[in-house]
Design an enzyme around this catalytic site. Structure first.
Site, PDB file in Angstrom:
ATOM      1  N   GLU A 183      -0.156   0.732   4.522  1.00  0.00           N
ATOM      2  CA  GLU A 183      -0.705   1.075   3.200  1.00  0.00           C
ATOM      3  C   GLU A 183      -0.433  -0.023   2.169  1.00  0.00           C
ATOM      4  O   GLU A 183      -0.032   0.242   1.031  1.00  0.00           O
ATOM      5  CB  GLU A 183      -0.130   2.407   2.711  1.00  0.00           C
ATOM      6  CG  GLU A 183      -0.558   3.597   3.541  1.00  0.00           C
ATOM      7  CD  GLU A 183      -0.071   4.917   2.982  1.00  0.00           C
ATOM      8  OE1 GLU A 183      -0.833   5.893   3.036  1.00  0.00           O
ATOM      9  OE2 GLU A 183       1.083   4.975   2.502  1.00  0.00           O
ATOM     10  N   GLU A 262      -3.624   8.868   8.774  1.00  0.00           N
ATOM     11  CA  GLU A 262      -2.719   9.944   8.394  1.00  0.00           C
ATOM     12  C   GLU A 262      -3.558  11.048   7.763  1.00  0.00           C
ATOM     13  O   GLU A 262      -4.180  10.832   6.716  1.00  0.00           O
ATOM     14  CB  GLU A 262      -1.672   9.476   7.375  1.00  0.00           C
ATOM     15  CG  GLU A 262      -0.675   8.455   7.888  1.00  0.00           C
ATOM     16  CD  GLU A 262       0.343   8.068   6.811  1.00  0.00           C
ATOM     17  OE1 GLU A 262       0.393   8.752   5.758  1.00  0.00           O
ATOM     18  OE2 GLU A 262       1.066   7.078   7.032  1.00  0.00           O
TER      19      GLU A 262
END
Length: 614
Positions: A183, A262
């Site tokens: 991320e 995710e």
């Protein structure tokens, strides 16, 4: 005869050396445009996230078996640099940190593996998974082109590849693919840095297919992706959120795979805030939509487990300057903290079953945590009385961050004998994270970073012994502030505007070796920080949850295993205690408190307690 034996040995050796090559041909994973392919056939990844340090090793297989029975074909885990290199050049891939064994156990249970090696992982762990010793180097900046940081991360990748390199799909192993960083678009836009991470991975021998993972906004994709590396998307919410996020990914990478790197099927907790839940129906409908669209997914988390010891990290927001994470990482996941299937597990299993051709394995028998009788805890000495047994004092002109004293986790005590009366405002400048202020052994105040507290009024005579006990409650693990979240009193101690000098500093990592030096018993002022000792006697080891209500704030060790932090403010009011850390007969329980307990006993309960924060 000797020639025959030599020939047989040579043929056997040749056969053995050919196995990896044969396996590589049999198990070939590839990212082909918008599809994943396994053995040349389209493959939809049905993954669930589990973290090996958060699960007792003895329970790895049963938790993985639960994943397979829910209909998952893959398990995803981060690799935790902080756990594998606790000190520079000192490696730990044993016991709870045996990543290789975890991956091989997953394969034995019929699961592929996605490995996310970092070097940054977030995961609500201390410093986002970076080893704390990186902060000992003044000015070092993680997640950047800082040469000192990159030298350390290159060494980490090289050692990691030595451990698991042969388990990659590129060599016939169960690790399908590897994530580059984590991320990064939520942190920065330095593509040179992302390229450097990829280069380090490849140079180390991590040669399975790569991917990046970011949230679903264009600015996050712009910062965190690489043009020639497939991207996946992270999101929470329901089916509509999934649709919007996958469409955003498709718009960014029209020819790339469709995957939720995710899907947040639950959420984590902070101390003093509400316990989070996501309705089972929401998670099931979202999984149903993804499978109907052939969208691969990774449930974050399938099984959260526990941030044992000092593993828990922290966050911050615009309204909250500091938000420490709870010890429990239950995450309202499909498997609860003790490994039991929840309503969410069964709802998602039902959805998966209707989308797959094969019959799902039966759900294994669930663990059964039990209540255990109350046992007494007796004083084992006040902290200040045993400081010299726990720590080697250091003389210092100034206070400083615990990293400056070579310390990674725990507590640190700053002591000064006042050579003149002290009246005014005592300021602990840049306090990280909570301080107990004592004068001649008596508590005169507590300061909490969560509330931006760093000062109190004092009126102390000359000769007073001033002790400032500071607790590190987890380094920030997400966002820009993670880069320099050192612990202790990180700037100065002042009386009004005058900086105080001449300190004796006691680093208190409270590792097992130090705790063994504690005396067997002793007296203690319940209002002051101190130790308590008790014996939990069992006929047989059982899973249980230690009920910490009535014990203020502190830490618990059982038979030398550090369960983690408890705090009366909630929402967590119990600590998971696995049967594998217990034995029939007497079990030693050691408790350290920094806020006064009102109870004298502790017991085990069969269910975790999450109450309304106070």
């Amino acid at each position: 005869m000797n020639f025959s034996r030599t020939l047989q040995a040579g043929l056997l050796a040749l056969a053995m050396t050919s196995v990896p090559a044969m396996a590589a041909r049999q198990l070939h994973f590839a990212i082909d445009g918008a599809q994943f392919k396994l053995d040349g056939q389209p493959f939809v990844i049905r993954s669930g996230e589990m973290h090996y340090p958060r699960i007792p090793r003895a329970a790895w297989r049963e938790r993985l078996r639960m994943a397979r029975a829910m209909g998952l074909n893959t398990v995803t885990t981060y690799a935790f640099w902080s756990q594998h290199e606790p000190e520079p050049g000192q490696w730990n891939f044993t016991g709870q940190n045996d990543l290789r064994a975890f991956i091989k156990t997953a394969a034995e249970e019929g699961l592929h593996v996605i490995l996310r090696p970092g070097p940054y992982v977030c995961a609500e762990v201390d410093f986002g998974g970076f080893p704390a010793w990186l902060l000992r180097t003044p000015g070092l900046r993680v997640r950047s082109m800082d040469a000192r940081y990159l030298a350390a991360s290159a060494r980490y990748f090289k050692r990691l590849a030595q451990e698991v390199g042969d388990l990659q799909s590129s060599r016939g192993g169960p690790i399908l693919m590897l994530q580059v960083e984590n991320e990064y678009g939520s942190f920065g836009r330095d593509h040179e840095y992302m390229q450097a991470v990829r280069t380090q991975m490849r140079k180390a021998g991590l040669d399975a297919p790569l991917f990046t993972s970011d949230g679903g906004a264009a600015r996050l994709f712009e910062g965190g992706t690489l043009a020639d590396v497939p991207a996946v998307v992270n999101f929470g919410g329901g089916a509509d959120d999934a649709k919007a996020s996958v469409e955003a990914l498709a718009a960014w990478r029209p020819k790339g795979p469709r995957m939720a790197g995710e899907y947040w099927a639950g959420w984590f907790d902070h101390w003093g805030e509400q316990h989070h839940v996501v309705p089972p129906e929401t998670a099931a409908r979202t999984v149903d939509w993804m499978l109907s669209q052939n969208v691969s997914f990774n449930l974050y988390m399938f099984h959260g487990g526990t941030s044992f010891g000092w593993l828990a990290g922290a966050n911050y927001s615009g309204a909250e300057p500091y938000q420490p994470d709870t010890t429990s990482y239950d995450y309202d996941a499909a498997l609860d903290e003790a490994g039991r299937p929840t309503a969410k597990y069964h709802a998602m299993r039902e959805v998966i079953a209707k989308h797959v051709k094969e019959a799902l394995p039966p759900v294994p028998a669930a663990p059964r945590p039990e209540a255990v009788p109350a046992f007494e805890l007796a004083p084992a000495g006040s902290l200040l009385a045993v400081l010299d047994k726990l720590s080697k004092p250091r003389e210092s002109r100034w206070v400083g961050a615990m990293e400056e004293f070579g310390q990674n986790y725990g507590y640190i005590n700053y002591r000064k004998r006042l050579d003149a009366p002290a009246k005014g405002k005592l300021v602990l400048d840049e306090l990280h994270d909570q301080a107990t202020v004592l004068a001649d052994g008596k508590v005169i105040g507590r300061l909490d970073r969560r509330r931006s507290e760093n000062s109190l009024a004092v009126d102390l005579p000359a000769g007073t012994q001033l002790d400032l006990l500071v607790e590190a409650m987890g380094r920030i693990g997400f966002g820009g502030k993670l880069v320099d979240d050192r612990k202790g009193i990180t700037r100065a101690v002042k009386l009004d505007k005058e900086e105080l000098e001449g300190w004796t500093v006691y680093p208190l990592p409270m590792d097992v070796a130090a705790l063994k030096r504690l005396p067997a018993g002793g007296t203690a002022d319940p209002q002051a920080p101190g130790f308590w000792r008790g014996t939990l006697t069992l006929d047989k080891p059982v899973d249980t949850f230690l009920d910490t209500r009535g014990w203020g704030k502190g830490q618990v060790w059982v038979n030398g295993h550090h369960l983690g932090r408890f705090w009366h403010i909630g929402p967590q009011q119990t600590l998971y205690l696995p049967a594998s850390w217990l034995k029939a007969g007497a079990n030693e329980v050691l408790v350290f408190t920094t806020e006064p307990p009102t109870a004298k006993t502790m017991q085990g309960v069969s269910e975790p307690v999450f109450d309304t924060p106070r």
